[in-house]
Design a protein around this motif. Structure first.
Motif, mmCIF file in Angstrom:
data_model
loop_
_atom_site.group_PDB
_atom_site.id
_atom_site.type_symbol
_atom_site.label_atom_id
_atom_site.label_comp_id
_atom_site.label_asym_id
_atom_site.label_seq_id
_atom_site.Cartn_x
_atom_site.Cartn_y
_atom_site.Cartn_z
ATOM 1 N N VAL A 116 0.838 -1.189 0.000
ATOM 2 C CA VAL A 116 0.000 0.000 0.000
ATOM 3 C C VAL A 116 0.879 1.248 0.000
ATOM 4 C CG1 VAL A 116 -1.883 -1.186 1.172
ATOM 5 C CG2 VAL A 116 -0.173 0.040 2.517
ATOM 6 N N ARG A 117 0.239 2.390 -0.223
ATOM 7 C CA ARG A 117 0.972 3.642 -0.320
ATOM 8 C C ARG A 117 1.325 4.169 1.077
ATOM 9 N NH1 ARG A 117 -3.227 7.290 -3.194
ATOM 10 N NH2 ARG A 117 -4.375 6.447 -1.436
ATOM 11 N N HIS A 118 2.449 4.862 1.160
ATOM 12 C CA HIS A 118 2.827 5.545 2.386
ATOM 13 C C HIS A 118 3.460 6.884 2.025
ATOM 14 C CE1 HIS A 118 2.110 2.057 4.952
ATOM 15 N NE2 HIS A 118 2.833 1.315 4.137
ATOM 16 N N ASP A 119 3.536 7.738 3.022
ATOM 17 C CA ASP A 119 4.381 8.912 2.871
ATOM 18 C C ASP A 119 5.130 9.114 4.182
ATOM 19 O OD1 ASP A 119 2.552 10.089 4.607
ATOM 20 O OD2 ASP A 119 1.695 11.430 3.105
ATOM 21 N N PHE A 167 5.866 11.102 10.755
ATOM 22 C CA PHE A 167 4.662 10.289 10.621
ATOM 23 C C PHE A 167 4.300 10.077 9.162
ATOM 24 C CE2 PHE A 167 1.766 13.728 9.426
ATOM 25 C CZ PHE A 167 2.412 14.849 9.930
ATOM 26 N N CYS A 168 3.482 9.047 8.968
ATOM 27 C CA CYS A 168 2.836 8.813 7.676
ATOM 28 C C CYS A 168 1.437 9.388 7.770
ATOM 29 C CB CYS A 168 2.793 7.313 7.369
ATOM 30 S SG CYS A 168 1.743 6.908 5.957
ATOM 31 N N ASP A 169 1.123 10.235 6.827
ATOM 32 C CA ASP A 169 -0.155 10.928 6.835
ATOM 33 C C ASP A 169 -1.333 9.980 6.603
ATOM 34 O OD1 ASP A 169 -1.368 13.376 7.160
ATOM 35 O OD2 ASP A 169 -1.504 13.743 5.007
ATOM 36 N N LEU A 170 -1.072 8.807 6.082
ATOM 37 C CA LEU A 170 -2.139 7.889 5.691
ATOM 38 C C LEU A 170 -2.483 6.869 6.782
ATOM 39 C CD1 LEU A 170 -0.788 7.161 2.108
ATOM 40 C CD2 LEU A 170 -2.543 8.781 2.740
ATOM 41 N N HIS A 171 -1.574 6.686 7.735
ATOM 42 C CA HIS A 171 -1.760 5.624 8.731
ATOM 43 C C HIS A 171 -1.406 6.158 10.116
ATOM 44 C CE1 HIS A 171 -0.881 3.524 4.865
ATOM 45 N NE2 HIS A 171 -2.003 2.938 5.219
ATOM 46 N N PRO A 172 -2.411 6.349 10.957
ATOM 47 C CA PRO A 172 -2.184 6.983 12.265
ATOM 48 C C PRO A 172 -1.188 6.228 13.149
ATOM 49 C CG PRO A 172 -4.538 6.807 11.773
ATOM 50 C CD PRO A 172 -3.817 6.068 10.692
ATOM 51 N N THR A 173 -0.998 4.926 12.924
ATOM 52 C CA THR A 173 -0.067 4.184 13.788
ATOM 53 C C THR A 173 1.384 4.409 13.364
ATOM 54 O OG1 THR A 173 -0.218 2.245 12.373
ATOM 55 C CG2 THR A 173 -1.714 2.341 14.271
ATOM 56 N N MET A 174 1.587 4.963 12.199
ATOM 57 C CA MET A 174 2.961 5.110 11.700
ATOM 58 C C MET A 174 3.506 6.460 12.133
ATOM 59 S SD MET A 174 2.579 3.504 7.892
ATOM 60 C CE MET A 174 4.324 3.471 7.514
ATOM 61 N N ARG A 175 3.978 6.530 13.372
ATOM 62 C CA ARG A 175 4.579 7.768 13.836
ATOM 63 C C ARG A 175 5.662 7.468 14.864
ATOM 64 N NH1 ARG A 175 1.284 12.003 14.855
ATOM 65 N NH2 ARG A 175 -0.129 11.340 13.207
HETATM 66 CU CU CU Z 1 1.572 4.735 5.825
#
Ligand code: CU
Length: 129
Positions: free
Chosen positions: A74-77, A114-122
């Motif tokens: 999936v996409r991430h940033d 952080f990743c703007d798309l996934h709240p757990t990715m920080r």
């Molecule tokens: Cu992400």
């Protein structure tokens, strides 16, 4: 005639193989580069950076190279956007895309990535003097 066809196929395989090998030599995959020197590699996979969203330690005014590699389906940033540290925004990274930047803090402190798309990715960037 038949031998000519077989020869052509064999030669094609050899040429393609050689081009692939040369391409890898000229442009090695980012994993091979990222841990050279004092660079950091963050791999986005399974909705986490490096599995645990680790703290990143830097020194104020000491640029540290960071590579963000999306190994996910999936996409991430990857975004850093606070006062006291130079902003980073990779935009959307699709599978197997990577982005290189420098982490540069102007002031000591604890910042967030952080990743703007996934709240757990920080995770945290800890900048010390
Ligand atoms: Cu992400």
């Amino acid at each position: 005639m038949r031998n000519n066809i077989i020869a052509a196929v064999v030669i094609s395989f050899i040429i393609v193989g050689a081009m692939w090998g040369i391409g890898n030599l000229l442009n090695p995959p980012p994993q091979d580069n990222a841990n050279r020197g004092n660079g950091i590699l963050l791999v986005a996979e399974n909705n986490a950076f490096n599995e645990t969203n680790p703290d990143i330690s830097i020194k104020v005014n000491d640029p540290k190279e960071i590579t963000i590699l999306n190994k996910d389906f999936v996409r991430h940033d990857f975004i850093v956007n606070q006062t006291g540290i130079t902003g980073i925004n990779t935009s959307i990274l699709f599978s197997d895309q990577h982005f290189k930047a420098y982490l540069v803090a102007q002031q000591p402190g604890v910042y967030e990535y952080f990743c703007d798309l996934h709240p757990t990715m920080r995770g945290k960037i800890v900048a010390t003097a």
